[in-house]
Scaffold this motif. Structure first.
Motif, PDB file in Angstrom:
ATOM      1  N   UNK A   1       0.797  -1.231   0.000  1.00  0.00           N
ATOM      2  CA  UNK A   1       0.000   0.000   0.000  1.00  0.00           C
ATOM      3  C   UNK A   1       0.829   1.280   0.000  1.00  0.00           C
ATOM      4  N   UNK A   2       2.135   1.191   0.361  1.00  0.00           N
ATOM      5  CA  UNK A   2       2.918   2.425   0.456  1.00  0.00           C
ATOM      6  C   UNK A   2       4.411   2.134   0.461  1.00  0.00           C
ATOM      7  N   UNK A   3       5.196   3.184   0.211  1.00  0.00           N
ATOM      8  CA  UNK A   3       6.644   3.116   0.366  1.00  0.00           C
ATOM      9  C   UNK A   3       6.957   3.174   1.862  1.00  0.00           C
ATOM     10  N   UNK A   4       7.888   2.352   2.298  1.00  0.00           N
ATOM     11  CA  UNK A   4       8.270   2.321   3.705  1.00  0.00           C
ATOM     12  C   UNK A   4       9.457   3.272   3.906  1.00  0.00           C
ATOM     13  N   UNK A   5       9.259   4.314   4.693  1.00  0.00           N
ATOM     14  CA  UNK A   5      10.314   5.280   4.938  1.00  0.00           C
ATOM     15  C   UNK A   5      10.589   6.143   3.732  1.00  0.00           C
ATOM     16  N   UNK A   6      11.881   6.389   3.457  1.00  0.00           N
ATOM     17  CA  UNK A   6      12.292   7.222   2.343  1.00  0.00           C
ATOM     18  C   UNK A   6      13.103   6.406   1.348  1.00  0.00           C
ATOM     19  N   UNK A   7      12.906   6.705   0.084  1.00  0.00           N
ATOM     20  CA  UNK A   7      13.653   6.026  -0.972  1.00  0.00           C
ATOM     21  C   UNK A   7      15.117   6.471  -0.934  1.00  0.00           C
ATOM     22  N   UNK A   8      16.017   5.543  -1.233  1.00  0.00           N
ATOM     23  CA  UNK A   8      17.462   5.783  -1.311  1.00  0.00           C
ATOM     24  C   UNK A   8      18.099   6.128   0.031  1.00  0.00           C
TER      25      UNK A   8
ATOM     26  N   UNK B   1       6.765  -5.976   0.548  1.00  0.00           N
ATOM     27  CA  UNK B   1       6.437  -6.927  -0.513  1.00  0.00           C
ATOM     28  C   UNK B   1       7.374  -6.751  -1.710  1.00  0.00           C
ATOM     29  N   UNK B   2       8.158  -5.681  -1.676  1.00  0.00           N
ATOM     30  CA  UNK B   2       9.097  -5.387  -2.761  1.00  0.00           C
ATOM     31  C   UNK B   2      10.256  -4.597  -2.177  1.00  0.00           C
ATOM     32  N   UNK B   3      11.489  -4.949  -2.564  1.00  0.00           N
ATOM     33  CA  UNK B   3      12.656  -4.190  -2.118  1.00  0.00           C
ATOM     34  C   UNK B   3      13.704  -4.181  -3.220  1.00  0.00           C
ATOM     35  N   UNK B   4      14.615  -3.202  -3.143  1.00  0.00           N
ATOM     36  CA  UNK B   4      15.624  -3.070  -4.180  1.00  0.00           C
ATOM     37  C   UNK B   4      16.853  -2.355  -3.629  1.00  0.00           C
ATOM     38  N   UNK B   5      18.019  -2.658  -4.209  1.00  0.00           N
ATOM     39  CA  UNK B   5      19.247  -1.953  -3.849  1.00  0.00           C
ATOM     40  C   UNK B   5      20.266  -2.095  -4.972  1.00  0.00           C
ATOM     41  N   UNK B   6      21.208  -1.139  -5.046  1.00  0.00           N
ATOM     42  CA  UNK B   6      22.175  -1.092  -6.135  1.00  0.00           C
ATOM     43  C   UNK B   6      23.342  -2.039  -5.916  1.00  0.00           C
ATOM     44  N   UNK B   7      23.756  -2.220  -4.668  1.00  0.00           N
ATOM     45  CA  UNK B   7      24.827  -3.158  -4.340  1.00  0.00           C
ATOM     46  C   UNK B   7      24.714  -3.523  -2.874  1.00  0.00           C
ATOM     47  N   UNK B   8      25.352  -4.637  -2.502  1.00  0.00           N
ATOM     48  CA  UNK B   8      25.280  -5.107  -1.122  1.00  0.00           C
ATOM     49  C   UNK B   8      24.711  -6.509  -1.058  1.00  0.00           C
ATOM     50  N   UNK B   9      24.000  -6.808   0.043  1.00  0.00           N
ATOM     51  CA  UNK B   9      23.408  -8.138   0.187  1.00  0.00           C
ATOM     52  C   UNK B   9      22.161  -8.080   1.063  1.00  0.00           C
ATOM     53  N   UNK B  10      21.361  -9.118   0.948  1.00  0.00           N
ATOM     54  CA  UNK B  10      20.195  -9.331   1.806  1.00  0.00           C
ATOM     55  C   UNK B  10      20.223 -10.800   2.218  1.00  0.00           C
ATOM     56  N   UNK B  11      19.927 -11.078   3.487  1.00  0.00           N
ATOM     57  CA  UNK B  11      20.014 -12.457   3.986  1.00  0.00           C
ATOM     58  C   UNK B  11      18.740 -12.842   4.725  1.00  0.00           C
ATOM     59  N   UNK B  12      18.317 -14.094   4.514  1.00  0.00           N
ATOM     60  CA  UNK B  12      17.120 -14.639   5.147  1.00  0.00           C
ATOM     61  C   UNK B  12      17.486 -15.888   5.933  1.00  0.00           C
ATOM     62  N   UNK B  13      16.713 -16.165   6.975  1.00  0.00           N
ATOM     63  CA  UNK B  13      16.912 -17.380   7.773  1.00  0.00           C
ATOM     64  C   UNK B  13      15.799 -18.383   7.459  1.00  0.00           C
ATOM     65  N   UNK B  14      16.210 -19.561   7.009  1.00  0.00           N
ATOM     66  CA  UNK B  14      15.275 -20.642   6.726  1.00  0.00           C
ATOM     67  C   UNK B  14      15.232 -21.556   7.948  1.00  0.00           C
ATOM     68  N   UNK B  15      14.056 -21.796   8.525  1.00  0.00           N
ATOM     69  CA  UNK B  15      14.002 -22.656   9.706  1.00  0.00           C
ATOM     70  C   UNK B  15      14.447 -24.081   9.396  1.00  0.00           C
ATOM     71  N   UNK B  16      15.156 -24.669  10.325  1.00  0.00           N
ATOM     72  CA  UNK B  16      15.664 -26.035  10.188  1.00  0.00           C
ATOM     73  C   UNK B  16      14.829 -26.939  11.096  1.00  0.00           C
TER      74      UNK B  16
END
Length: 299
Positions: A123-130, A144-159
């Protein structure tokens, strides 16, 4: 996408038993087209084209949208499926023990990103862009959507493994693309995939897609990037694959999945990559596939 060759998938398999449907796929590979344009290109009636389009749409190979035209409305057809792997041999019963997890885009556990960057809910942008600081905003879990020019994003999968159970394979399905200012459909990006800090391999995404509205992308979203490509990353006893194509010799044993410890999945776009073209991720209610990050762990 993996497709087992069996009677349950006849709708999908039958799509390739017609020269006309193959030609429709070829035409839509160049650009979206309406029914009338397809009929003229194929030299057949619009009624016949419509029947073929229905079959392709039922198989989730294409999508259609109704848009205004000079004489009422017209149906625009889009080719959405990028690739599919046919599986002829059924998995052995031992491989059928598995659990599935759906991880929302915003529920990452670690990040390091540089602009252009941002995230939004349905429904909206979270915070400020860039401004990377907003990746720590408590509302990031609603993204529900995210983006970045460089770097990383990490998720934890339950075991969920217990006792002497061991991982046979891990499959991860997600919709993603590059990240260019506004958008650029010819904007390659080298995306590196890791599990437990072990690199599975690198895949080069061809671009950042914004020329056509995403099937599930909200109407209010007009910031360029509209959808990605649905990719399936798999690591098993033989190696690591993307959509069935081998990307490295890394096997599931190399990942050192241990009892009681989460499985960490990371996507990285280093600034030193040959094509440091960023990353865009899409979850439910965004892009062309109404899904979050789908994970399947076989044991």
């Amino acid at each position: 996408m993996n497709i087992e060759v069996n009677s349950r998938n006849l709708k999908f398999l039958e799509c390739f038993a017609s020269d006309t449907r193959i030609k429709i796929i070829e035409l839509l590979n160049d650009r979206p087209m309406n029914i009338k344009d397809l009929a003229e290109a194929l030299g057949i009636s619009s009624a016949i084209v419509t029947k073929h389009i229905q079959k392709l749409e039922e198989a989730a190979i294409i999508t259609t949208e109704s848009v205004p035209s000079t004489r009422g409305r017209q149906k625009i057809c889009h080719l959405t499926l990028e690739s599919a792997t046919l599986q002829f041999r059924a998995k052995k019963q031992a491989d059928q023990n598995r659990y599935a997890v759906s991880i929302p885009i915003g529920q990452y556990s670690a990040y390091e990103v540089k602009p252009t960057c941002g995230l939004c809910s349905d429904t909206k942008i979270i915070g400020m862009v860039d401004d990377p600081r907003y990746f720590s905003d408590p509302e990031h879990v609603k993204a529900h959507h995210l983006w970045f020019a460089s770097g990383f994003i990490e998720y934890r999968i339950p075991n969920y493994l217990v006792g002497k159970q061991s991982v046979r394979s891990i499959s991860i399905s997600l919709e993603l693309c590059s990240e260019a200012p506004h958008y650029n459909e010819n904007w390659p990006s080298d995306l590196s995939f890791f599990i437990n800090d072990i690199c599975l391999g690198v895949w080069t995404c061809p671009g950042d897609f914004g020329a056509v509205k995403g099937v599930y992308t909200p109407v209010w979203w007009e910031m360029g990037t509209q959808h990605g490509l649905l990719k399936q990353i798999t690591v098993d006893a033989d190696g690591s694959y993307i959509d069935g194509i081998r990307i490295s010799d890394c096997t599931v044993k190399d990942l050192a999945v241990s009892y009681g410890e989460d499985i960490r999945f990371k996507i990285s776009v280093p600034e030193t990559a040959s094509h440091s073209g960023g990353l865009s991720l899409f979850g439910k209610q965004f892009g062309n596939y109404d899904q979050d990050i789908q994970v399947y762990v076989a044991y």
